[in-house]
Enzyme design. Structure first.
Site, PDB file in Angstrom:
ATOM      1  N   HIS A 477       0.828  -1.202   0.000  1.00 51.47           N
ATOM      2  CA  HIS A 477       0.000   0.000   0.000  1.00 51.47           C
ATOM      3  C   HIS A 477       0.860   1.249   0.000  1.00 51.47           C
ATOM      4  O   HIS A 477       0.499   2.278  -0.559  1.00 51.47           O
ATOM      5  CB  HIS A 477      -0.927  -0.006   1.223  1.00 51.47           C
ATOM      6  N   GLU A 714     -24.299  17.002  -9.990  1.00 50.29           N
ATOM      7  CA  GLU A 714     -23.450  15.816  -9.844  1.00 50.29           C
ATOM      8  C   GLU A 714     -24.225  14.544 -10.131  1.00 50.29           C
ATOM      9  O   GLU A 714     -23.714  13.447  -9.989  1.00 50.29           O
ATOM     10  CB  GLU A 714     -22.783  15.779  -8.468  1.00 50.29           C
ATOM     11  N   ASP A 738     -18.685  12.958  -8.659  1.00 45.67           N
ATOM     12  CA  ASP A 738     -19.891  12.131  -8.627  1.00 45.67           C
ATOM     13  C   ASP A 738     -20.550  12.031 -10.000  1.00 45.67           C
ATOM     14  O   ASP A 738     -21.059  10.982 -10.366  1.00 45.67           O
ATOM     15  CB  ASP A 738     -20.892  12.686  -7.608  1.00 45.67           C
ATOM     16  N   CYS A 785     -16.421  22.141  -9.476  1.00 47.21           N
ATOM     17  CA  CYS A 785     -15.657  21.953  -8.238  1.00 47.21           C
ATOM     18  C   CYS A 785     -15.155  20.513  -8.090  1.00 47.21           C
ATOM     19  O   CYS A 785     -14.513  20.175  -7.112  1.00 47.21           O
ATOM     20  CB  CYS A 785     -16.491  22.342  -7.014  1.00 47.21           C
TER      21      CYS A 785
END
Ligand code: PEP
Ligand code: MG
Length: 851
Positions: A477, A714, A738, A785
């Site tokens: 990781h 979104e 999104d 954004c």
């Protein structure tokens, strides 16, 4: 084919009498999903008319909530009975409650437990309904509930039949089911990801489930235990389940294992290049160099860095071996684990906010480890032998990590580091030892035996320019994180690296996997020259940060910041940010366990507004919880598809008081600056109308001036209906993070799908185009954004499509403003038109590079 064994003995029973007088209600009807959906356990509710909670049975007090509104007693049979007075009574912080018992008290049926001011609670809490819940419901095979009116201490409200207590080797439930043999299809066996998938599926069932290979077996609900079994490709395993839902569990889990737990049959190229390629790779060869000035490792993250070594040493936390009474120690451990979950959640959410799904997924794996039943079971049994929680936990996670590290499978052995990371976090909370943060000199190349994801998520990026670890490999990781941070790194390095004196000059080559010691000055200069060029560009961009972002042909873009704190607001202004396009309010309150009050919120919003002054806009988004952003004080019931469930404004409508409190705080702060309100997750026109109506009601009550209102675009429906929405709002802010996931139907946090979740897919560009056109029809403006606003390849396209404002990550403000000053609006428009007709995201990116 499944084989069924019948139970060999019948269960014992426990009878609970009413702890309060009042009407009995089925738990499913309690207006709080945490209870109604039995997340705490199964039980019953009472609408009380008496004001002293009495013991429903004999037992021992094993937990009293610090706010005294709830306690748990343990019956002699081992059942844990939680009694929770009222709903949302935790927010009363003890006001109106008087405990009559303390931890460890042994009590008999009818003994008073908590006295409460029934009028005060009725007026100040959501409800008086009192829940009596068996938190270890898996011990119960049959719940018999009563209805009607009950008198405290007289009427029975619950009769419980328990799983029979039988001697070892005799089945302990009504049914044991063994599966046929299953051959593991996964190319790298059951490593962390498939183990986590399997454990998660298994946790849905109450039955005990074990996975057996030969004469070894493991608890299927424990990722650690599954990984410890080191199940390889082609191994034959059998599942054994015991409990009421054993048959269903075996059927689902067998099928899931056979179909590869989401892995088998996936062509390697379908996984993100950075992960898939590595997952199937053989363990890195242990290379040795003949050159004393060259140490070899494996390339973990590309790039070259020139700097000076600095050795990181793991902090040794001392623990006391013997503990208090086991109940107290167990609670300490549980509380510490809960706290650790909140911390990991906060880290994950912060990283999610930076738009990095790969990194966020690592912390999701950490959360999984914190819920691991095996780690908990082993620690608890050590506690029961008289050890302290800290000693028991330390021993458990250290042993588990050591076991994992010994495994031959590279992928599994590298997860040992994750276990240590999570383990240290809980241990620090248990012992109150703060992690010591070293002060890194400039141009630091970190040298460590191993680094943990937590180390990396919090390190000082202005000082640390590279990593070199002895442990780990390309799949660790840490390597994944280094790649996502864009920091060169090598792993699996020769151990002599640990003997280097701090400050040794080195060149770290993350492409070749080498560490060159004491390089010649010519070599240093060559690499440095390149770095200087990059740094000079950055310096010039920062120096010009206050200049407007005007294109060569005079088109003015606004470059504002995405922030989650006041500090970020301050930095954004220093770097030339022209306001805040998105204040993610859920980040401000991430570490809270209770909802912030209206005054607390007013204070923070006003102080951020003051940082920005009267002119610069501050766009405050109302709470966007749900999906992968939980908020500790706002529990959202488990959902099959959280991104498609209660999220954003939907939570606000479900809990109107939370939304209204926030709206009032924003309205009250409005005089401190240029505030605007942004509503998240708007899909239907009715929703914005409803949100605006609530805002107006609060505004009228407060008698404050109105504020501009916008919505996040979104959800594809909002983009497609932009013209209608534009009549309702003052502006749009496109949330491409999104919008991309919902348009492509690809989870934004899915590690395998990550490379395809591209905001420059032409489908997204078309939706942005529609949004801008819809807004223009009504004379409204559009900002972006989402993550692509900070993507240099997306910027010309967004300008070309008519976007007026880019809300970007704080550090990128000067660079983005500089880039815009080099562009021409006319060329951006031409480019955008071509991109709208492209076939793929890759084609769009190629067009930008060429154009
Ligand atoms: C987005 O969805 O693009 C966005 C900016 O919101 P968040 O990332 O907070 O969901
Ligand atoms: Mg969003």
């Amino acid at each position: 084919m499944i084989n069924i064994l019948t139970p060999v003995s019948q269960g014992d029973g426990v009878v609970l009498k009413a702890p309060l007088s009042g009407y009995i209600l089925p738990i499913e009807q309690v207006p709080d999903p945490v209870f109604a959906q039995k997340m705490v356990g199964d039980g019953i509710s009472i609408d009380p008319i008496s004001n002293v909670l009495i013991a429903p049975c004999d037992g021992e007090i094993i937990q009293i909530h610090p706010s005294y509104h709830a306690l748990t007693l343990k019956t002699p049979e081992g059942l844990e009975v939680l009694m929770h007075i009222g709903l949302n009574t935790v927010t009363l912080r003890g006001e109106g409650f008087q405990p009559k018992v303390k931890m460890g008290d042994r009590i008999q049926t009818g003994d008073p437990l908590i006295e409460f001011d029934i009028d005060y609670v009725a007026l100040n809490a959501k409800s008086l309904l009192t829940q009596i819940v068996i938190t270890n419901s898996d011990q119960v095979v049959d719940f018999k509930t009563y209805s009607g009116y009950a008198i405290a201490g007289e009427n029975v409200i619950l009769e419980l039949s328990l799983i029979p207590k039988v001697s070892e080797n005799i089945p302990t439930s009504n049914q044991i089911i063994t599966s046929d043999e299953i051959t593991i299809p996964n190319p790298t066996g059951l490593h962390a990801r498939p183990s986590a998938v399997l454990a998660n599926l298994a946790k849905k069932y109450q039955s005990k489930i074990r996975l057996k290979r030969g004469d070894q077996d493991a608890n299927v609900k424990s990722v650690v235990a599954l990984m410890g079994l080191e199940v390889n490709h082609g191994d034959r395993v059998v599942l054994i389940a015991q409990g009421a839902d054993a048959a269903a569990a075996i059927a689902e889990l067998c099928e899931a294992i056979r179909s590869g737990l989401g892995e088998e049959g996936t062509p390697p190229m379908a996984a993100p290049a950075s992960i898939a390629k590595l997952d199937i790779a053989a363990p890195p060869p242990h290379r040795r160099s003949d050159d004393p000035n060259l140490l070899l490792g494996v390339a973990a993250s590309s790039g070259v860095a020139v700097g000076y070594t600095f050795r990181v040493r793991e902090q040794e936390i001392k623990v006391v071996e013997r503990g208090d009474n086991p109940n107290t120690e167990r609670r300490k451990l549980e509380t510490a684990i809960e706290q650790a979950k909140l911390e990991v959640e906060a880290l994950r959410a912060k990283i999610h906010g930076q738009g990095d799904p790969g990194k966020a997924a690592i912390f999701a794996a950490h959360q999984e480890l914190l819920e691991d039943p095996e780690l908990m079971e082993i620690s608890t049994s050590a506690i029961d032998k008289g050890n302290s929680a800290a000693f028991a936990w330390k021993q458990t996670f250290t042993n588990s990590a050591e076991e994992l590290a010994k495994l031959h499978n590279e992928l599994l052995s590298q997860r040992a580091n994750d276990v240590r990371d999570v383990g240290q976090r809980v241990l620090r909370i248990l012992t109150g030892v703060n992690s010591t943060k070293p002060i890194y000199p400039n141009h630091t190349i970190l040298i460590a035996e191993d680094l943990t994801p937590s180390d990396m998520a919090t390190l000082d990026r202005s000082k640390v320019i590279g990593f070199c670890t002895v442990a780990g490999g390309t799949t660790s990781h840490v390597a994944i994180l280094a790649r996502s941070l864009g920091i060169p790194a090598i792993a699996g390095t020769e151990a002599q690296v640990l003997d280097l004196t701090d400050g040794t000059p080195v060149i770290l080559d993350g492409n070749k996997g080498t560490l060159k010691l004491n390089p010649t000055s010519a070599e240093m200069e060559q690499v440095k020259a390149l770095q200087i060029k990059i740094a000079e560009k950055r310096k010039a961009d920062v120096a010009n940060g206050m200049k407007p972002a005007m294109t060569q042909d005079g088109y003015r873009m606004e470059v504002v910041a995405n922030i989650g704190s006041k500090i970020e607001a301050e930095t954004s202004v220093q770097l030339g940010g022209e306001g805040v396009g998105l204040l993610r309010t859920e980040f401000i309150f991430m570490d809270r366990s209770s909802a912030p009050t209206e005054d607390e919120q007013t204070e923070i919003y006003s102080s951020i507004a003051q940082v920005l002054g009267k002119e610069k806009p501050l766009i405050i988004r109302t709470l966007d919880v749900g999906g992968d952003k939980p908020l500790p004080y706002l529990p959202i019931p488990h959902e099959e598809n959280p991104f498609l469930g209660e999220r954003g404004i939907r939570v606000g409508f479900d809990r109107p008081e939370i939304l209204r409190t926030q709206l009032r705080a924003i309205l009250r702060s409005a005089t401190s600056g240029n505030l605007k309100i942004l509503f998240p997750m708007i899909a239907r026109l009715e929703e914005i109308k409803m949100a605006k109506a609530m805002l107006e009601e609060e505004r009228e009550k407060l008698k404050t001036p109105g504020v501009s209102v916008g919505i996040m675009v979104e959800i594809p429906a909002a983009a497609m209906m932009a013209e209608q929405f534009a009549k309702e709002v003052d502006f749009f802010s496109i949330g491409t993070n999104d919008l991309t996931q919902y348009t492509l139907a690809m989870d934004r946090g899915h590690p395998k799908l990550a490379p395809f979740v591209d905001g420059l897919n032409p489908a997204l560009l078309k939706l942005i185009d529609l949004t801008v056109k819809g807004a223009n029809q009504q004379g409204k403006w559009v900002g972006v954004c989402g993550g692509i606003a900070s993507d240099s390849q997306a910027i010309p396209l967004l300008i070309g499509l008519g976007v007026k404002e880019l809300s970007v990550s704080v550090p990128s403000i000067p660079t983005i403003k500089a880039q815009i000053r080099e562009l021409s609006l006319v060329q951006c428009q031409e480019l955008a038109q071509k991109a709208l007709n492209a076939e793929t995201g890759a084609e769009v990116r190629a067009l930008v590079e060429a154009g």
